[in-house]
Design an enzyme around this catalytic site. Structure first.
Site, PDB file in Angstrom:
ATOM      1  N   GLU A 280      12.246   6.667   9.906  1.00 51.27           N
ATOM      2  CA  GLU A 280      12.165   7.156  11.290  1.00 51.27           C
ATOM      3  C   GLU A 280      10.714   7.284  11.744  1.00 51.27           C
ATOM      4  O   GLU A 280      10.449   7.430  12.928  1.00 51.27           O
ATOM      5  CB  GLU A 280      12.856   8.522  11.402  1.00 51.27           C
TER       6      GLU A 280
ATOM      7  N   GLN B 284       3.154  -9.690  13.222  1.00 46.62           N
ATOM      8  CA  GLN B 284       3.273  -8.412  13.928  1.00 46.62           C
ATOM      9  C   GLN B 284       1.930  -7.755  14.207  1.00 46.62           C
ATOM     10  O   GLN B 284       1.865  -6.622  14.660  1.00 46.62           O
ATOM     11  CB  GLN B 284       4.220  -7.463  13.194  1.00 46.62           C
TER      12      GLN B 284
ATOM     13  N   ALA C  53       0.873  -1.187   0.000  1.00 46.13           N
ATOM     14  CA  ALA C  53       0.000   0.000   0.000  1.00 46.13           C
ATOM     15  C   ALA C  53       0.903   1.229   0.000  1.00 46.13           C
ATOM     16  O   ALA C  53       0.831   2.100   0.869  1.00 46.13           O
ATOM     17  CB  ALA C  53      -0.972  -0.001   1.182  1.00 46.13           C
ATOM     18  N   LEU C  54       1.748   1.284  -1.003  1.00 47.89           N
ATOM     19  CA  LEU C  54       2.876   2.221  -1.005  1.00 47.89           C
ATOM     20  C   LEU C  54       2.427   3.674  -1.172  1.00 47.89           C
ATOM     21  O   LEU C  54       1.447   3.950  -1.860  1.00 47.89           O
ATOM     22  CB  LEU C  54       3.850   1.841  -2.127  1.00 47.89           C
ATOM     23  N   HIS C  55       3.158   4.566  -0.543  1.00 50.35           N
ATOM     24  CA  HIS C  55       2.921   6.003  -0.652  1.00 50.35           C
ATOM     25  C   HIS C  55       4.264   6.694  -0.826  1.00 50.35           C
ATOM     26  O   HIS C  55       5.309   6.027  -0.920  1.00 50.35           O
ATOM     27  CB  HIS C  55       2.159   6.514   0.576  1.00 50.35           C
TER      28      HIS C  55
ATOM     29  N   HIS D 271       7.268   5.656   1.307  1.00 46.99           N
ATOM     30  CA  HIS D 271       7.990   4.459   0.838  1.00 46.99           C
ATOM     31  C   HIS D 271       8.875   4.799  -0.370  1.00 46.99           C
ATOM     32  O   HIS D 271      10.016   4.349  -0.466  1.00 46.99           O
ATOM     33  CB  HIS D 271       6.997   3.372   0.409  1.00 46.99           C
TER      34      HIS D 271
ATOM     35  N   GLN E  95      10.766   0.893  16.074  1.00 50.56           N
ATOM     36  CA  GLN E  95      11.098  -0.238  15.198  1.00 50.56           C
ATOM     37  C   GLN E  95      12.541  -0.108  14.679  1.00 50.56           C
ATOM     38  O   GLN E  95      13.310  -1.081  14.675  1.00 50.56           O
ATOM     39  CB  GLN E  95      10.113  -0.260  14.031  1.00 50.56           C
TER      40      GLN E  95
ATOM     41  N   SER F 183       1.216   7.451   5.902  1.00 46.67           N
ATOM     42  CA  SER F 183       1.074   6.092   6.430  1.00 46.67           C
ATOM     43  C   SER F 183       0.005   5.369   5.631  1.00 46.67           C
ATOM     44  O   SER F 183      -1.004   5.968   5.251  1.00 46.67           O
ATOM     45  CB  SER F 183       0.652   6.159   7.904  1.00 46.67           C
TER      46      SER F 183
HETATM   47  P1  AMP Z   1       5.318  -0.051   6.308  1.00 47.21           P
HETATM   48  O1  AMP Z   1       4.929  -0.476   4.936  1.00 47.21           O
HETATM   49  O2  AMP Z   1       4.360   0.912   6.931  1.00 47.21           O
HETATM   50  O3  AMP Z   1       5.699  -1.211   7.198  1.00 47.21           O
HETATM   51  O4  AMP Z   1       6.641   0.793   6.140  1.00 47.21           O
HETATM   52  C1  AMP Z   1       7.746   0.293   5.434  1.00 47.21           C
HETATM   53  C2  AMP Z   1       8.921   1.192   5.675  1.00 47.21           C
HETATM   54  O5  AMP Z   1       8.606   2.507   5.224  1.00 47.21           O
HETATM   55  C3  AMP Z   1       9.297   1.311   7.154  1.00 47.21           C
HETATM   56  O6  AMP Z   1      10.692   1.378   7.277  1.00 47.21           O
HETATM   57  C4  AMP Z   1       8.641   2.603   7.552  1.00 47.21           C
HETATM   58  O7  AMP Z   1       9.260   3.226   8.650  1.00 47.21           O
HETATM   59  C5  AMP Z   1       8.814   3.420   6.284  1.00 47.21           C
HETATM   60  N1  AMP Z   1       7.827   4.493   6.238  1.00 47.21           N
HETATM   61  C6  AMP Z   1       6.478   4.390   6.369  1.00 47.21           C
HETATM   62  N2  AMP Z   1       5.906   5.601   6.315  1.00 47.21           N
HETATM   63  C7  AMP Z   1       6.911   6.498   6.166  1.00 47.21           C
HETATM   64  C8  AMP Z   1       6.977   7.924   6.071  1.00 47.21           C
HETATM   65  N3  AMP Z   1       5.887   8.681   6.113  1.00 47.21           N
HETATM   66  N4  AMP Z   1       8.190   8.497   5.920  1.00 47.21           N
HETATM   67  C9  AMP Z   1       9.318   7.755   5.879  1.00 47.21           C
HETATM   68  N5  AMP Z   1       9.326   6.402   5.965  1.00 47.21           N
HETATM   69  C10 AMP Z   1       8.143   5.788   6.100  1.00 47.21           C
END
Ligand code: AMP
Length: 287
Positions: free
Chosen positions: A158, A71, A42-44, A47, A163, A195
């Site tokens: 961050e 998790q 669900a990339l934004h 990512h 995590q 997010s």
């Molecule tokens: P997730 O898919 O939410 O598990 O995130 C995957 C990676 O992307 C993790 O290392 C997160 O910390 C990073 N990430 C998620 N949202 C953001 C953001 N808004 N800014 C920077 N890194 C992010």
């Protein structure tokens, strides 16, 4: 099994560990460096910023997409978590990522899987107090991904600050030969940290959500200016409840590396987790 890119671009997707390893080993034989960027899809733009950062630091970028059941707690959003693999593939392909590893649950946790990685201490505080077992699931899957891919570097945001601290600890403790790179949080124009879970917010909740960033920014500024820490945090909590957040699981000021108690003069971080409608949002900021 191997799925070849459906659109022009360099991205290839694989679902099994052998194919992942074969590709990465062939790059290694050519002397190319490899970056790993684990995600749950669900990339934004947050990512994609990690991917762009990885491209600057390594010759080849491997993204992973795996919604890791270990998790999520029994009452959490594993089933509802957004899954958009086709769109994700297109985004990664357009971004010039080289390889996508998207295993299914059976490939990661085959029948008989019995191992858990646990980082004591760091996993038991803050989010760990409110999400029993969450960080053990994170530590276990990240350890597996690092050992499956054996990249030179791996990048994490961050945004998930605790995590990141846990991943740094486990790679150091287990002598996993990888450099862990932390990247700054990418935000919407109004300050809300990007997010995948922001998709749960209604329009009204979305309008209220930037209060999270505002509250911790104000708290961090007050603390940096010498204000009483407990008072600054109490004010942040009050502001969140006023803005429409339901539960504030925690809003804390901690030591930026150990996440333990913050003493005057030490590098600090304000961290928060709070519920807004269906979404449990987390954020953090440097003091
Ligand atoms: P997730 O898919 O939410 O598990 O995130 C995957 C990676 O992307 C993790 O290392 C997160 O910390 C990073 N990430 C998620 N949202 C953001 C953001 N808004 N800014 C920077 N890194 C992010």
């Amino acid at each position: 099994m191997q799925v070849v890119s459906p659109t022009p671009g360099v991205l290839v997707a694989v679902r099994d560990v052998d194919s992942l390893r074969r590709r990465i080993q062939s790059w290694r034989r050519e002397g190319l460096s490899v970056a790993l960027v684990p995600t749950m899809g669900a990339l934004h733009k947050g990512h994609l910023t990690l991917m762009a950062h990885a491209q600057k630091l390594a010759d080849r970028v491997v993204a992973t997409i795996f919604v890791n059941p270990k998790q999520f707690g029994p009452n959490e959003d594993f089933a509802a978590y957004p899954r958009r693999e086709h769109d994700d593939f297109e985004m990664l392909n357009a971004a010039g990522v080289h390889l996508l590893f998207a295993p299914d649950v059976g490939a990661m946790y085959p029948q008989g899987f019995a191992t858990s990685v646990r980082v004591a201490g760091l996993s038991d505080i803050l989010d760990g107090e409110h999400r029993a077992g969450h960080f053990d699931g994170v530590a276990t899957v990240v350890t597996k991904l690092l050992l499956q891919a054996l990249p030179d570097i791996a990048l994490f945001g961050e945004k998930d600050y605790q995590q990141l601290a846990i991943i740094r600890r486990l790679t150091s403790d287990l002598n996993i030969p990888v450099d862990i790179i932390g990247a700054p949080t990418v935000r919407e124009a109004d300050g809300l940290a990007m997010s995948s879970r922001n998709a749960y917010l209604t329009a009204e909740e979305r309008a209220a959500a930037p209060a999270l960033h505002r509250a911790i920014t104000a708290a961090a500024k007050s603390i940096a200016g010498g204000a009483d820490i407990a008072g600054a945090l109490a004010k942040a909590r009050e502001e969140l409840l006023k803005a429409g957040f339901k539960n504030v699981d925690y809003v804390e000021a901690r030591h930026a590396q150990t996440l333990q108690r913050l003493n005057p003069g030490e590098p600090g971080r304000v961290l928060v987790a709070a519920q807004l409608g269906r979404a449990r949002l987390i954020d953090n900021i440097a003091i």
